[in-house]
Motif scaffolding. Structure first.
Motif, PDB file in Angstrom:
ATOM      1  N   LEU A 106      -6.016  -6.287  -6.501  1.00  0.00           N
ATOM      2  CA  LEU A 106      -6.410  -7.006  -5.229  1.00  0.00           C
ATOM      3  C   LEU A 106      -5.864  -6.124  -4.074  1.00  0.00           C
ATOM      4  N   LEU A 107      -4.731  -5.645  -4.244  1.00  0.00           N
ATOM      5  CA  LEU A 107      -3.925  -4.966  -3.156  1.00  0.00           C
ATOM      6  C   LEU A 107      -4.826  -3.831  -2.560  1.00  0.00           C
ATOM      7  N   ILE A 108      -5.522  -2.978  -3.644  1.00  0.00           N
ATOM      8  CA  ILE A 108      -6.436  -1.866  -3.288  1.00  0.00           C
ATOM      9  C   ILE A 108      -7.520  -2.238  -2.240  1.00  0.00           C
ATOM     10  N   VAL A 109      -8.211  -3.327  -3.032  1.00  0.00           N
ATOM     11  CA  VAL A 109      -9.205  -4.054  -2.124  1.00  0.00           C
ATOM     12  C   VAL A 109      -8.833  -4.338  -0.564  1.00  0.00           C
ATOM     13  N   ILE A 110      -7.781  -4.941  -0.505  1.00  0.00           N
ATOM     14  CA  ILE A 110      -7.048  -5.422   0.797  1.00  0.00           C
ATOM     15  C   ILE A 110      -6.912  -4.415   1.637  1.00  0.00           C
ATOM     16  N   ALA A 111      -6.094  -3.187   1.024  1.00  0.00           N
ATOM     17  CA  ALA A 111      -5.927  -2.137   1.841  1.00  0.00           C
ATOM     18  C   ALA A 111      -7.020  -1.615   2.503  1.00  0.00           C
ATOM     19  N   ALA A 112      -8.148  -1.362   1.712  1.00  0.00           N
ATOM     20  CA  ALA A 112      -9.396  -0.854   2.128  1.00  0.00           C
ATOM     21  C   ALA A 112      -9.940  -1.748   3.392  1.00  0.00           C
ATOM     22  N   GLY A 113      -9.793  -3.053   3.158  1.00  0.00           N
ATOM     23  CA  GLY A 113     -10.162  -3.843   4.043  1.00  0.00           C
ATOM     24  C   GLY A 113      -9.660  -4.067   5.538  1.00  0.00           C
ATOM     25  N   LEU A 114      -8.137  -3.763   5.389  1.00  0.00           N
ATOM     26  CA  LEU A 114      -7.359  -4.053   6.592  1.00  0.00           C
ATOM     27  C   LEU A 114      -7.565  -2.693   7.234  1.00  0.00           C
ATOM     28  N   ALA A 115      -7.991  -1.647   6.369  1.00  0.00           N
ATOM     29  CA  ALA A 115      -8.147  -0.288   7.283  1.00  0.00           C
ATOM     30  C   ALA A 115      -9.556  -0.425   7.905  1.00  0.00           C
ATOM     31  N   ALA A 116     -10.558  -0.934   7.565  1.00  0.00           N
ATOM     32  CA  ALA A 116     -11.859  -1.295   8.117  1.00  0.00           C
ATOM     33  C   ALA A 116     -11.687  -2.101   9.231  1.00  0.00           C
ATOM     34  N   TYR A 117     -10.849  -3.294   9.039  1.00  0.00           N
ATOM     35  CA  TYR A 117     -10.657  -4.092  10.256  1.00  0.00           C
ATOM     36  C   TYR A 117      -9.996  -3.607  11.457  1.00  0.00           C
TER      37      TYR A 117
END
Length: 275
Positions: A65-76
């Motif tokens: 989940l953290l990997i997915v969140i990291a990618a999402g936070l970067a895009a955001y």
């Protein structure tokens, strides 16, 4: 017409779609982090900030989940920076739009930094960054450090009051799809933004006190702000943060997200500014 143009445009649209989907994952990740912070405070009495919530997820199955969140936070974060640079959410040269774009740029940098912390946790098992007291101590060691901390406290106080303004005027509904502008979303946002306002003002107080006293002992972030409260007040603030997390999930599903300009248009705008 170039025979490959339709295929090139289709590929470009696919890239944009993936980027905007990751932006929605960023909203979702923010929601999960706030709900986790609230759950830890309510269920275990453990107080954490956003970095602590990321580290909590960095163990066991939470790493996926953290990997997915990291990618999402970067895009955001990149999307917010695109708004700051090109006004995709706040167009126009007027002062109000420029203030919103400046705020968007600051928010973008914060979320890129959070994404960097998440990657550090994934790779090294910890964020590896200074806590709030260490950061304040470093600033106080600089010439005029107390003034810098005082300015930071003032900025946070203004940000906290802005959270209350959003809660009162419900401006957070403006960018939602009409299907999400229901009483539930309205009250989740109002209570959630009010809780964030309490946290921001408390952090501003702690940093301001550190600036006046010339010591970093009482400086702090969200974790220390939650520690500032106890009993029913802590439960109320934590519940408010959980509701903000729930509202962030609604944003992930229903927020209208404007696409950043195509790479060629970005290149042209940069070239015009440089010439």
């Amino acid at each position: 017409m170039n025979p490959s143009a339709p295929l090139d445009r289709a590929a470009e649209l696919a890239r944009e779609s993936r980027f905007l989907t990751l932006c929605r994952v960023g909203f979702l990740g923010r929601g999960i982090l706030y709900i986790l912070i609230a759950w830890l405070a309510l269920q275990t009495g453990r107080t954490e900030d956003l970095t602590g919530a990321l580290e909590y997820l960095g163990h066991g199955s939470g790493r996926i989940l953290l990997i997915v969140i990291a990618a999402g936070l970067a895009a955001y974060g990149l999307w917010r920076l695109a708004d700051a640079a090109f006004g995709i959410e706040n167009p126009g040269p007027d002062g109000k739009a420029l203030r919103k774009r400046s705020a968007a740029g600051f928010i973008g940098l914060i979320y890129l930094y959070l994404s960097y912390k998440a990657v550090r946790i994934i790779l090294a098992g910890h964020a590896g960054t200074m806590n709030a007291q260490e950061q304040a101590d470093t600033v106080l060691d600089l010439p005029g450090g107390a003034v810098v901390l005082g300015i930071a406290a003032a900025v946070l106080a203004v940000a906290g009051l802005n959270q209350f303004r959003k809660a009162g005027k419900c401006t957070f509904l403006y960018n939602l799809d009409y299907r999400a502008q229901a009483p539930l979303a309205k009250w989740l946002g109002r209570i959630g933004y009010a809780a964030r306002g309490v946290i921001f003002l408390t952090i501003a107080y702690l940093i301001g006190k550190a600036a006046l006293d010339g010591t970093s002992n009482e400086a702090g972030g969200m974790e220390q702000a939650l520690d500032f409260f106890s009993g029913p007040v802590l439960w109320a603030v934590a519940l408010g943060l959980a509701l903000f997390g729930a509202f962030s999930i609604i944003e992930a599903l229903f927020r209208r997200i404007h696409e950043p300009p195509p790479p060629e248009e970005i290149k042209q705008k940069v070239e015009r500014k440089l010439t």
